[in-house]
Design a protein around this motif. Structure first.
Motif, PDB file in Angstrom:
ATOM      1  N   ILE A  98       0.790  -1.125   0.119  1.00  0.00           N
ATOM      2  CA  ILE A  98       0.249   0.099  -0.100  1.00  0.00           C
ATOM      3  C   ILE A  98       0.926   1.331   0.097  1.00  0.00           C
ATOM      4  N   CYS A  99       0.719   2.203  -1.025  1.00  0.00           N
ATOM      5  CA  CYS A  99       1.732   3.200  -1.208  1.00  0.00           C
ATOM      6  C   CYS A  99       0.943   4.596  -1.337  1.00  0.00           C
ATOM      7  N   LYS A 100       1.879   5.531  -1.109  1.00  0.00           N
ATOM      8  CA  LYS A 100       1.196   6.958  -1.325  1.00  0.00           C
ATOM      9  C   LYS A 100       2.350   7.773  -2.339  1.00  0.00           C
ATOM     10  N   PHE A 101       1.655   8.222  -3.601  1.00  0.00           N
ATOM     11  CA  PHE A 101       2.155   8.960  -4.509  1.00  0.00           C
ATOM     12  C   PHE A 101       2.210  10.313  -4.048  1.00  0.00           C
ATOM     13  N   THR A 102       3.397  10.970  -3.954  1.00  0.00           N
ATOM     14  CA  THR A 102       3.493  12.248  -3.409  1.00  0.00           C
ATOM     15  C   THR A 102       4.667  13.055  -3.834  1.00  0.00           C
ATOM     16  N   LYS A 103       4.752  14.238  -3.532  1.00  0.00           N
ATOM     17  CA  LYS A 103       6.094  15.131  -3.666  1.00  0.00           C
ATOM     18  C   LYS A 103       7.068  15.002  -2.445  1.00  0.00           C
TER      19      LYS A 103
ATOM     20  N   GLN B  88       8.164  13.887   4.868  1.00  0.00           N
ATOM     21  CA  GLN B  88       8.392  13.893   6.140  1.00  0.00           C
ATOM     22  C   GLN B  88       7.099  14.011   7.063  1.00  0.00           C
ATOM     23  N   ASP B  89       6.172  15.048   6.632  1.00  0.00           N
ATOM     24  CA  ASP B  89       4.879  14.861   7.314  1.00  0.00           C
ATOM     25  C   ASP B  89       4.168  13.504   7.547  1.00  0.00           C
ATOM     26  N   PHE B  90       4.323  12.999   6.230  1.00  0.00           N
ATOM     27  CA  PHE B  90       3.729  11.440   6.320  1.00  0.00           C
ATOM     28  C   PHE B  90       4.413  10.657   7.337  1.00  0.00           C
ATOM     29  N   SER B  91       5.645  10.562   7.246  1.00  0.00           N
ATOM     30  CA  SER B  91       6.510   9.747   8.052  1.00  0.00           C
ATOM     31  C   SER B  91       6.211  10.064   9.422  1.00  0.00           C
TER      32      SER B  91
ATOM     33  N   VAL C 272       7.407   7.905  -3.728  1.00  0.00           N
ATOM     34  CA  VAL C 272       6.299   7.142  -3.431  1.00  0.00           C
ATOM     35  C   VAL C 272       6.972   6.563  -2.153  1.00  0.00           C
ATOM     36  N   ILE C 273       5.901   6.601  -1.153  1.00  0.00           N
ATOM     37  CA  ILE C 273       5.927   6.075   0.316  1.00  0.00           C
ATOM     38  C   ILE C 273       5.272   4.781   0.566  1.00  0.00           C
ATOM     39  N   PHE C 274       5.717   3.671   1.063  1.00  0.00           N
ATOM     40  CA  PHE C 274       5.231   2.383   0.555  1.00  0.00           C
ATOM     41  C   PHE C 274       5.604   1.451   1.801  1.00  0.00           C
ATOM     42  N   THR C 275       4.629   0.592   1.977  1.00  0.00           N
ATOM     43  CA  THR C 275       4.771  -0.482   3.069  1.00  0.00           C
ATOM     44  C   THR C 275       4.078  -1.882   2.671  1.00  0.00           C
ATOM     45  N   MET C 276       4.683  -2.944   3.108  1.00  0.00           N
ATOM     46  CA  MET C 276       4.258  -4.287   2.986  1.00  0.00           C
ATOM     47  C   MET C 276       3.371  -4.718   4.179  1.00  0.00           C
ATOM     48  N   ASP C 277       3.340  -3.840   5.142  1.00  0.00           N
ATOM     49  CA  ASP C 277       2.739  -4.134   6.263  1.00  0.00           C
ATOM     50  C   ASP C 277       1.393  -3.467   6.696  1.00  0.00           C
ATOM     51  N   TYR C 278       0.451  -3.644   5.699  1.00  0.00           N
ATOM     52  CA  TYR C 278      -1.123  -2.956   5.788  1.00  0.00           C
ATOM     53  C   TYR C 278      -1.441  -3.426   7.065  1.00  0.00           C
ATOM     54  N   ALA C 279      -1.536  -4.310   7.409  1.00  0.00           N
ATOM     55  CA  ALA C 279      -2.175  -4.831   8.995  1.00  0.00           C
ATOM     56  C   ALA C 279      -1.702  -3.878  10.057  1.00  0.00           C
TER      57      ALA C 279
ATOM     58  N   PHE D   2       7.189   2.430   6.949  1.00  0.00           N
ATOM     59  CA  PHE D   2       6.985   2.860   5.608  1.00  0.00           C
ATOM     60  C   PHE D   2       8.465   3.163   5.108  1.00  0.00           C
ATOM     61  N   THR D   3       8.892   2.964   3.709  1.00  0.00           N
ATOM     62  CA  THR D   3       9.954   3.080   3.018  1.00  0.00           C
ATOM     63  C   THR D   3       9.766   4.161   1.831  1.00  0.00           C
ATOM     64  N   VAL D   4      10.929   5.048   1.647  1.00  0.00           N
ATOM     65  CA  VAL D   4      10.567   6.213   0.711  1.00  0.00           C
ATOM     66  C   VAL D   4      11.538   5.782  -0.464  1.00  0.00           C
ATOM     67  N   ALA D   5      11.125   6.005  -1.817  1.00  0.00           N
ATOM     68  CA  ALA D   5      11.510   5.568  -3.084  1.00  0.00           C
ATOM     69  C   ALA D   5      11.335   6.868  -4.122  1.00  0.00           C
ATOM     70  N   ASN D   6      12.267   6.948  -5.250  1.00  0.00           N
ATOM     71  CA  ASN D   6      12.032   7.804  -6.086  1.00  0.00           C
ATOM     72  C   ASN D   6      11.019   7.279  -7.127  1.00  0.00           C
TER      73      ASN D   6
END
Length: 251
Positions: free
Chosen positions: A16-21, A26-29, A141-148, A230-234
């Protein structure tokens, strides 16, 4: 071969991920989820004249009748232009929502199968990638595999506010006339919180809403630090084909 062709992985959420700027990462993290209300997305499409992140159908009951030609005894007599019925609700328009993207086993292809593991790779079409980047004007993109765990933290934060959190993947439909859908609308069902037009299906949206907390514009939902899950990637690196190695014993 797609990953969803493997038994028990037919429709498994992987990310589950968030496409962002960059400026919003940092706010999301830190656990600050900015939830615009439905009305903001309606106005965004009107302002930008682009349906993508903005969507004039948001939160409304929509019925679309396509253009038709009318014949009598096989002779053309008239035509009717495409029409749209839109019924909005003032309360729904003020409900805050937070949108993310869910990537499931259907979105991954198997690139290597070894004795003890397989390697899968994200496989979106070039058109889908381009439309995502155009809609969200994002570079991260900020993403995780730990949705639960993510869902648990959001649910607990909502409980502290003594309110409810609803979450569901978006159902993408064509908004053509449907008797059952119309009846559910008349009965006050809130299906419109989780439905969008099928033309936006490439977004693969998963949505969180706070239905009991109407706001005039947006709500900052404080859920606590998220940097540990969560992890951040380009965005380009991620969408070009992030890979996962899966222990074959789990499949």
């Amino acid at each position: 071969m797609r990953f969803n062709e493997i038994k028990d992985f037919e429709d498994r959420m992987l990310f589950i991920c968030k496409f962002t700027k960059s400026e919003y990462v940092q706010d999301f993290s830190d656990g600050n989820l900015y939830m615009n209300n439905f009305k903001q997305f309606v106005e965004q499409e009107k302002r930008t004249e682009h349906k993508g992140q903005g969507d004039s159908y948001e939160g409304s009951y929509i019925n679309i009748m396509e253009a038709v030609d009318i014949y009598i005894d096989d002779v053309y007599v008239a035509s009717a232009e495409k029409t749209e019925l839109s019924v909005s609700n003032d309360y729904i328009s003020k409900i805050p929502l937070f949108s993310m993207c869910q990537l499931t086993s259907r979105d991954f292809k198997i690139i290597t199968k070894q004795e003890e593991s397989i390697i899968i790779q994200l496989s979106l079409t070039r058109e889908e990638i381009n439309r995502i980047k155009e809609d969200f004007k994002c570079d991260k993109v900020i993403f995780t595999m730990d949705y639960a765990e993510f869902k648990r933290r959001l649910t607990n934060a909502a409980k502290e506010l003594k309110t409810e959190l609803w979450s569901n993947p978006i159902q993408y439909i064509d908004f053509s006339w449907n008797k059952e859908r119309h009846k559910r609308f008349e009965d006050g069902n809130l299906d419109s919180l989780f439905t969008k037009h099928k033309s936006l299906e490439y977004q693969r949206e998963f949505r969180f809403v706070l239905p009991q907390m109407p706001v005039d514009q947006y709500y900052r939902f404080k859920v606590g630090d998220l940097s540990d899950i969560f992890t951040v990637a380009n965005i380009d690196d991620f969408l070009s084909g992030i890979k996962i190695q899966v222990n074959i014993a789990t499949v």
